[in-house]
Design an enzyme around this catalytic site. Structure first.
Site, PDB file in Angstrom:
ATOM      1  N   THR A 231       0.822  -1.208   0.000  1.00  0.00           N
ATOM      2  CA  THR A 231       0.000   0.000   0.000  1.00  0.00           C
ATOM      3  C   THR A 231       0.852   1.253   0.000  1.00  0.00           C
ATOM      4  O   THR A 231       0.575   2.219  -0.718  1.00  0.00           O
ATOM      5  CB  THR A 231      -0.935   0.017   1.216  1.00  0.00           C
ATOM      6  OG1 THR A 231      -1.730  -1.176   1.228  1.00  0.00           O
ATOM      7  CG2 THR A 231      -1.854   1.221   1.187  1.00  0.00           C
ATOM      8  N   GLU A 232       1.896   1.244   0.818  1.00  0.00           N
ATOM      9  CA  GLU A 232       2.721   2.445   0.980  1.00  0.00           C
ATOM     10  C   GLU A 232       3.629   2.722  -0.217  1.00  0.00           C
ATOM     11  O   GLU A 232       3.781   3.868  -0.639  1.00  0.00           O
ATOM     12  CB  GLU A 232       3.587   2.315   2.236  1.00  0.00           C
ATOM     13  CG  GLU A 232       2.822   2.370   3.549  1.00  0.00           C
ATOM     14  CD  GLU A 232       2.315   3.763   3.865  1.00  0.00           C
ATOM     15  OE1 GLU A 232       2.648   4.704   3.129  1.00  0.00           O
ATOM     16  OE2 GLU A 232       1.579   3.913   4.853  1.00  0.00           O
TER      17      GLU A 232
END
Length: 375
Positions: A231-232
């Site tokens: 996600t990051e």
């Protein structure tokens, strides 16, 4: 290398106007790790050196726009790697989300040779962010294993690790897939290089041992760590954001980094960009912060599933954001969380959280957790 780290450190400690960044480039400006105020976030810390950062960005963007024009300004971010070389005449843009690489040049003399060198440099760029200055056209030392190894294959479907194969593939691309477009009244010679379909998985496998050790050390599930990294940064080892965050898990040195140093590592100060660009250090620090969320800031959440939803949301929007979703009174908010079922907590955090980005964040991480468990 000191110059590289100095440049990155200036970026990490300064702020930038949203209007300036969004005007010149479609950047995900919203802080990836907007931690709670009690995590050493000082009032105005993102504003006090705005002038210094604007000077740096203006100098960098000015050089880029001088060669490429205002509409073609591109810069590295969390999920894409952008590197200029050759006095800003050539660049590579690696998009880890779409799995597409564009290498191009606006050189007016011998453009094909400039493009060839840019392709070779891109394919052989080492898996060591400390050696690459993303905010200049500084030459890259091409040694060590390439960070795109196995994520790109040549015309014979072979992974590219050595110089001779990179040169051979560059010649093939220019001979068979060269494209030309107009860029600010100049010609841009470029090639599109596809990444393999499972490029995200290939990058994730590189960190399997690191993730496993961090999981065991801090009691945080492996699938959660993987989902956060995807996600990051989409497993981009060069990830950097305007939220002053670095590396795979997008750690902010002055907030989460400093908190982990003080409360977990029992050491003073805060991690440097160089420290956080080391995958082992980065994953360890990010996982240690989850340990703090679980055992310190959100330890009163009783249901394990509700606790994990709260931890994920807090990693992005801060503990305060989680509690404010339910009530501005901390005691009442915690009571409400414990009275709700996990699916109700999830609904509230994805529908009622004060920050829209944090709502989407929990949805993304939960989705990626399921995907990792299906493999």
């Amino acid at each position: 290398m000191k110059k590289t780290l100095c440049t990155l450190l200036v970026l990490s400690l300064t702020g930038c106007s949203r209007e300036f960044i969004e005007k010149i480039y479609d950047v995900d400006y919203e802080p990836t790790n907007r931690f709670a105020k009690h995590l050493a976030q000082l009032p105005g810390q993102f504003k006090k050196d705005t002038a210094a950062l604007n000077q740096l960005i203006n100098a960098f963007s000015g050089k880029v726009k001088n060669k490429w024009g205002k509409r073609e300004f591109k810069i590295a971010g969390k999920r894409n790697y952008v590197k200029y070389i050759d006095n800003y005449l050539s660049r590579a843009d690696v998009n880890f989300e779409s799995g597409k690489i564009v290498v191009e040049t606006v050189a007016t003399t011998e453009p094909k040779e400039h493009l060839r060198q840019a392709i070779i440099t891109t394919l052989l760029t080492p898996d060591d962010p400390a050696q690459v200055d993303l905010f200049s056209s500084k030459k890259i030392k091409l040694d060590g294993q390439p960070f795109l190894y196995k994520q790109v294959v040549d015309q014979d479907h072979k992974a590219i690790q050595w110089s001779w194969r990179a040169k051979r593939y560059a010649d093939y691309l220019i001979a068979n897939h060269l494209k030309v477009k107009t860029v600010d009244f100049k010609k841009s010679y470029y090639v599109d290089i596809p990444m393999v379909d499972n490029q995200v998985e290939i990058r994730s496998y590189q960190y399997a041992n690191i993730v496993r050790k961090a999981s065991q050390r801090y009691g945080i599930a492996e699938d959660l760590i993987y989902a956060i990294i995807k996600t990051e940064s989409s497993f981009n080892p060069y990830a950097v954001s305007w939220a002053n965050a670095y590396g795979l898990m997008q750690i902010v040195p002055k907030t989460a980094g400093k908190d982990v140093f003080k409360l977990v590592k029992k050491r003073s100060g805060q991690p440097s960009p160089q420290y956080l660009y080391n995958p082992t250090n980065n994953i360890d620090t990010g996982t240690a912060y989850f340990y703090l969320l679980k055992n310190r800031y959100l330890k009163q959440v009783q249901n394990p599933t509700s606790l994990q939803y709260s931890m994920i949301s807090a990693y992005n929007g801060g503990t305060g954001g989680v509690l404010n979703t339910f009530s501005r009174n901390r005691t009442r908010a915690m009571r409400d969380i414990n009275q709700l079922k996990p699916n109700q907590v999830y609904w509230a955090l994805t529908k009622k959280h004060p920050n829209q980005e944090s709502r989407r964040y929990l949805e993304k991480v939960t989705k990626y957790k399921k995907e990792f468990n299906q493999h």
